[in-house]
Design a protein around this motif. Structure first.
Motif, PDB file in Angstrom:
ATOM      1  N   PHE A  25       0.828  -1.199   0.000  1.00 56.61           N
ATOM      2  CA  PHE A  25       0.000   0.000   0.000  1.00 56.61           C
ATOM      3  C   PHE A  25       0.867   1.256   0.000  1.00 56.61           C
ATOM      4  O   PHE A  25       1.968   1.262   0.538  1.00 56.61           O
ATOM      5  N   SER A  26       0.334   2.322  -0.582  1.00 56.31           N
ATOM      6  CA  SER A  26       1.061   3.587  -0.592  1.00 56.31           C
ATOM      7  C   SER A  26       0.838   4.318   0.729  1.00 56.31           C
ATOM      8  O   SER A  26      -0.087   4.017   1.482  1.00 56.31           O
ATOM      9  N   TYR A  27       1.696   5.300   0.973  1.00 60.85           N
ATOM     10  CA  TYR A  27       1.602   6.088   2.204  1.00 60.85           C
ATOM     11  C   TYR A  27       0.293   6.865   2.202  1.00 60.85           C
ATOM     12  O   TYR A  27      -0.107   7.414   1.172  1.00 60.85           O
ATOM     13  N   PRO A  28      -0.403   6.940   3.341  1.00 63.92           N
ATOM     14  CA  PRO A  28      -1.687   7.655   3.391  1.00 63.92           C
ATOM     15  C   PRO A  28      -1.538   9.136   3.059  1.00 63.92           C
ATOM     16  O   PRO A  28      -0.533   9.768   3.368  1.00 63.92           O
ATOM     17  N   PHE A  29      -2.565   9.683   2.448  1.00 63.07           N
ATOM     18  CA  PHE A  29      -2.595  11.095   2.075  1.00 63.07           C
ATOM     19  C   PHE A  29      -2.633  11.963   3.319  1.00 63.07           C
ATOM     20  O   PHE A  29      -3.344  11.668   4.279  1.00 63.07           O
ATOM     21  N   SER A  30      -1.847  13.030   3.327  1.00 67.30           N
ATOM     22  CA  SER A  30      -1.897  13.995   4.422  1.00 67.30           C
ATOM     23  C   SER A  30      -1.912  15.401   3.838  1.00 67.30           C
ATOM     24  O   SER A  30      -1.235  15.685   2.849  1.00 67.30           O
ATOM     25  N   GLY A  36      -2.712  14.193  10.889  1.00 66.40           N
ATOM     26  CA  GLY A  36      -2.552  12.828  11.350  1.00 66.40           C
ATOM     27  C   GLY A  36      -3.453  11.871  10.603  1.00 66.40           C
ATOM     28  O   GLY A  36      -4.160  12.258   9.666  1.00 66.40           O
ATOM     29  N   PRO A  37      -3.444  10.622  11.015  1.00 66.68           N
ATOM     30  CA  PRO A  37      -4.281   9.625  10.344  1.00 66.68           C
ATOM     31  C   PRO A  37      -5.759   9.869  10.644  1.00 66.68           C
ATOM     32  O   PRO A  37      -6.120  10.315  11.727  1.00 66.68           O
ATOM     33  N   SER A  38      -6.603   9.557   9.675  1.00 63.75           N
ATOM     34  CA  SER A  38      -8.035   9.766   9.870  1.00 63.75           C
ATOM     35  C   SER A  38      -8.739   8.517  10.396  1.00 63.75           C
ATOM     36  O   SER A  38      -9.884   8.602  10.825  1.00 63.75           O
ATOM     37  N   ASN A  39      -8.070   7.365  10.359  1.00 69.28           N
ATOM     38  CA  ASN A  39      -8.661   6.139  10.912  1.00 69.28           C
ATOM     39  C   ASN A  39      -7.535   5.195  11.353  1.00 69.28           C
ATOM     40  O   ASN A  39      -6.353   5.483  11.186  1.00 69.28           O
ATOM     41  N   LEU A  45      -0.686   1.925   8.734  1.00 69.73           N
ATOM     42  CA  LEU A  45       0.199   2.147   7.581  1.00 69.73           C
ATOM     43  C   LEU A  45       1.327   3.115   7.917  1.00 69.73           C
ATOM     44  O   LEU A  45       2.485   2.901   7.521  1.00 69.73           O
ATOM     45  N   MET A  46       1.013   4.175   8.654  1.00 70.19           N
ATOM     46  CA  MET A  46       2.058   5.137   9.032  1.00 70.19           C
ATOM     47  C   MET A  46       3.085   4.502   9.955  1.00 70.19           C
ATOM     48  O   MET A  46       4.287   4.727   9.809  1.00 70.19           O
TER      49      MET A  46
END
Length: 77
Positions: A25-30, A36-39, A45-46
């Protein structure tokens, strides 16, 4: 000894799973530097990206430990 092997296998599977995530998986969008992470999934993942491959190495080592213990025990008997 069987409890240690079971715990080692369990943690090895968890660490290996977390270590493999950056390759899938790719790095989460920020939006910015302080977002920060939304879930929970984005948090996992981070954390896996911050491990820089150490989770995968530790997970594989934990998966191999019970095999070495069984091999050593068989050679002693």
């Amino acid at each position: 000894m069987k409890i240690f092997a079971t715990i080692s296998l369990l943690f090895g599977i968890i660490f290996t799973f977390i270590g493999v995530l950056p390759f899938i998986f790719s790095y989460p969008f920020s939006n910015g530097p302080h977002s920060g992470p939304s879930n929970a999934w984005e948090l996992i993942l981070m954390i896996s990206y911050d491990g820089k491959g150490w989770y995968l190495i530790i997970g594989i080592a934990l998966l191999l430990v019970p095999n070495f213990l069984v091999f050593k025990r068989k050679n002693l008997n």
